[in-house]
Design a protein around this motif. Sequence first.
Motif, PDB file in Angstrom:
ATOM      1  N   SER A 262       0.831  -1.212   0.000  1.00 51.31           N
ATOM      2  CA  SER A 262       0.000   0.000   0.000  1.00 51.31           C
ATOM      3  C   SER A 262       0.857   1.250   0.000  1.00 51.31           C
ATOM      4  CB  SER A 262      -0.930   0.005   1.223  1.00 51.31           C
ATOM      5  OG  SER A 262      -1.836  -1.070   1.160  1.00 51.31           O
ATOM      6  N   ARG A 263       1.919   1.231   0.805  1.00 52.57           N
ATOM      7  CA  ARG A 263       2.788   2.406   0.893  1.00 52.57           C
ATOM      8  C   ARG A 263       3.495   2.656  -0.435  1.00 52.57           C
ATOM      9  NH1 ARG A 263       8.206   3.274   4.571  1.00 52.57           N
ATOM     10  NH2 ARG A 263       8.738   1.261   3.656  1.00 52.57           N
ATOM     11  N   VAL A 264       4.022   1.599  -1.058  1.00 53.33           N
ATOM     12  CA  VAL A 264       4.732   1.749  -2.327  1.00 53.33           C
ATOM     13  C   VAL A 264       3.779   2.198  -3.432  1.00 53.33           C
ATOM     14  CG1 VAL A 264       5.933   0.479  -4.157  1.00 53.33           C
ATOM     15  CG2 VAL A 264       6.636   0.200  -1.771  1.00 53.33           C
ATOM     16  N   PHE A 265       2.574   1.633  -3.456  1.00 53.71           N
ATOM     17  CA  PHE A 265       1.613   2.009  -4.498  1.00 53.71           C
ATOM     18  C   PHE A 265       1.105   3.438  -4.302  1.00 53.71           C
ATOM     19  CE2 PHE A 265       0.407  -2.702  -5.305  1.00 53.71           C
ATOM     20  CZ  PHE A 265       1.461  -2.800  -6.217  1.00 53.71           C
ATOM     21  N   GLU A 266       1.111   3.903  -3.044  1.00 50.83           N
ATOM     22  CA  GLU A 266       0.731   5.295  -2.786  1.00 50.83           C
ATOM     23  C   GLU A 266       1.820   6.245  -3.290  1.00 50.83           C
ATOM     24  OE1 GLU A 266      -0.426   8.133   1.022  1.00 50.83           O
ATOM     25  OE2 GLU A 266      -0.564   5.962   1.228  1.00 50.83           O
ATOM     26  N   LEU A 267       3.080   5.858  -3.089  1.00 47.18           N
ATOM     27  CA  LEU A 267       4.201   6.675  -3.580  1.00 47.18           C
ATOM     28  C   LEU A 267       4.290   6.646  -5.098  1.00 47.18           C
ATOM     29  CD1 LEU A 267       7.024   5.704  -1.033  1.00 47.18           C
ATOM     30  CD2 LEU A 267       6.093   8.009  -1.369  1.00 47.18           C
ATOM     31  N   PHE A 268       4.028   5.466  -5.670  1.00 47.12           N
ATOM     32  CA  PHE A 268       4.155   5.271  -7.115  1.00 47.12           C
ATOM     33  C   PHE A 268       2.839   4.703  -7.677  1.00 47.12           C
ATOM     34  CE2 PHE A 268       8.526   4.502  -5.470  1.00 47.12           C
ATOM     35  CZ  PHE A 268       9.170   5.554  -6.103  1.00 47.12           C
ATOM     36  N   PRO A 269       1.833   5.545  -7.899  1.00 44.07           N
ATOM     37  CA  PRO A 269       0.549   5.058  -8.418  1.00 44.07           C
ATOM     38  C   PRO A 269       0.695   4.298  -9.735  1.00 44.07           C
ATOM     39  CG  PRO A 269       0.366   7.340  -7.680  1.00 44.07           C
ATOM     40  CD  PRO A 269       1.815   6.995  -7.633  1.00 44.07           C
ATOM     41  N   ARG A 270       1.702   4.655 -10.535  1.00 40.09           N
ATOM     42  CA  ARG A 270       1.900   3.975 -11.811  1.00 40.09           C
ATOM     43  C   ARG A 270       2.229   2.489 -11.616  1.00 40.09           C
ATOM     44  NH1 ARG A 270       5.567   7.425 -15.765  1.00 40.09           N
ATOM     45  NH2 ARG A 270       4.823   8.967 -14.266  1.00 40.09           N
ATOM     46  N   LEU A 271       2.930   2.168 -10.528  1.00 43.25           N
ATOM     47  CA  LEU A 271       3.238   0.760 -10.253  1.00 43.25           C
ATOM     48  C   LEU A 271       1.968  -0.011  -9.887  1.00 43.25           C
ATOM     49  CD1 LEU A 271       6.579   0.939  -8.224  1.00 43.25           C
ATOM     50  CD2 LEU A 271       6.253   0.625 -10.692  1.00 43.25           C
ATOM     51  N   ALA A 272       1.048   0.654  -9.200  1.00 44.41           N
ATOM     52  CA  ALA A 272      -0.224   0.007  -8.870  1.00 44.41           C
ATOM     53  C   ALA A 272      -0.991  -0.319 -10.152  1.00 44.41           C
ATOM     54  CB  ALA A 272      -1.055   0.913  -7.967  1.00 44.41           C
ATOM     55  N   GLU A 273      -0.953   0.621 -11.109  1.00 46.15           N
ATOM     56  CA  GLU A 273      -1.647   0.411 -12.387  1.00 46.15           C
ATOM     57  C   GLU A 273      -1.023  -0.734 -13.175  1.00 46.15           C
ATOM     58  OE1 GLU A 273      -1.269   4.133 -14.375  1.00 46.15           O
ATOM     59  OE2 GLU A 273      -2.362   5.244 -12.813  1.00 46.15           O
ATOM     60  N   ARG A 274       0.265  -0.970 -12.976  1.00 48.32           N
ATOM     61  CA  ARG A 274       0.995  -1.963 -13.759  1.00 48.32           C
ATOM     62  C   ARG A 274       1.430  -3.165 -12.926  1.00 48.32           C
ATOM     63  NH1 ARG A 274       1.024   2.687 -16.031  1.00 48.32           N
ATOM     64  NH2 ARG A 274       1.715   3.154 -18.166  1.00 48.32           N
ATOM     65  N   ALA A 275       0.740  -3.416 -11.843  1.00 49.60           N
ATOM     66  CA  ALA A 275       1.159  -4.455 -10.893  1.00 49.60           C
ATOM     67  C   ALA A 275       1.330  -5.826 -11.549  1.00 49.60           C
ATOM     68  CB  ALA A 275       0.165  -4.547  -9.737  1.00 49.60           C
ATOM     69  N   SER A 276       0.495  -6.144 -12.520  1.00 51.39           N
ATOM     70  CA  SER A 276       0.575  -7.466 -13.159  1.00 51.39           C
ATOM     71  C   SER A 276       1.418  -7.448 -14.432  1.00 51.39           C
ATOM     72  CB  SER A 276      -0.833  -7.976 -13.475  1.00 51.39           C
ATOM     73  OG  SER A 276      -1.492  -7.076 -14.344  1.00 51.39           O
ATOM     74  N   GLN A 277       1.947  -6.284 -14.783  1.00 54.18           N
ATOM     75  CA  GLN A 277       2.740  -6.165 -16.017  1.00 54.18           C
ATOM     76  C   GLN A 277       4.142  -6.736 -15.816  1.00 54.18           C
ATOM     77  OE1 GLN A 277       2.117  -2.419 -17.981  1.00 54.18           O
ATOM     78  NE2 GLN A 277       4.130  -2.445 -18.972  1.00 54.18           N
ATOM     79  N   ILE A 278       4.713  -7.303 -16.865  1.00 55.10           N
ATOM     80  CA  ILE A 278       6.068  -7.856 -16.800  1.00 55.10           C
ATOM     81  C   ILE A 278       7.071  -6.697 -16.723  1.00 55.10           C
ATOM     82  CG2 ILE A 278       7.795  -9.239 -18.034  1.00 55.10           C
ATOM     83  CD1 ILE A 278       5.428 -10.815 -16.833  1.00 55.10           C
ATOM     84  N   ALA A 279       8.006  -6.791 -15.790  1.00 55.78           N
ATOM     85  CA  ALA A 279       8.928  -5.679 -15.520  1.00 55.78           C
ATOM     86  C   ALA A 279       9.734  -5.269 -16.748  1.00 55.78           C
ATOM     87  CB  ALA A 279       9.866  -6.051 -14.371  1.00 55.78           C
TER      88      ALA A 279
END
Length: 241
Positions: A119-136
């Motif tokens: 939750s903390r990381v996704f709050e800092l980086f909303p784009r990572l939350a949007e791409r959570a299932s995307q291949i790095a």
Amino acid sequence: MMGFLRTANFNVSYGKIAAIRSMSIDMEPGRIVTIIGPNGAGKSTFLKALMGLLPFDGQAEFLGEPLQRHDVQYRVGKGMVLVPETRELFAQMSVRDNLLLGTFSRRRTGAASIREDFSRVFELFPRLAERASQIAGTLSGGERQMLALGRALMARPKLLMLDEPSLGLAPIVVREIFRVIAQLREMEVSILLVEQNARAALMTADHGYVLETGEVVLSGPAAELLHDPRIMRTYLGASAA
């Protein structure tokens, strides 16, 4: 009082070539300290040696304990985390799985604690939350840097060492990265920042060291260094007049 991070007469060599000479720094907890300097000055070498990836001579203490006798794994366990300039993500794994790997050093803390960190990381980086299932490996350069930072934060570091976090990024992404770095200070994360973007680094940091050919040639409060004529002339592209 127990020191947070201190080095004295710190030396690193590649064979007979001295890369770092007699480097002494003193860092307090909850601060951002930056090391600036030209390419080849030894900035990245210093971080690698602190992390245990290169041997060094001299003194280095973290939380009052000498580092020299301990390996990388021990240092990670003590709360030291390095985000290298190469980022070193697992390109074939998802964003979420890369982040989860950051919790490895504290895997016994339980699922609730790990959910809190997501939750903390996704709050800092909303784009990572949007791409959570995307291949790095399919992320943009800026998103990869965000993921590397996020993964490091999942370890709940006491000392976060960042090696050239703005390298190769577009100016708008650089501003976003430094905005997050400044936010982390408010969250009491201690940061040792190596950066070629001297202006952004000094505007964000509390204290700075200028490294040239392996030696500290100048140090002081970052706000003062930002207006030092020598720094302005050499690193900021500004007139000293």
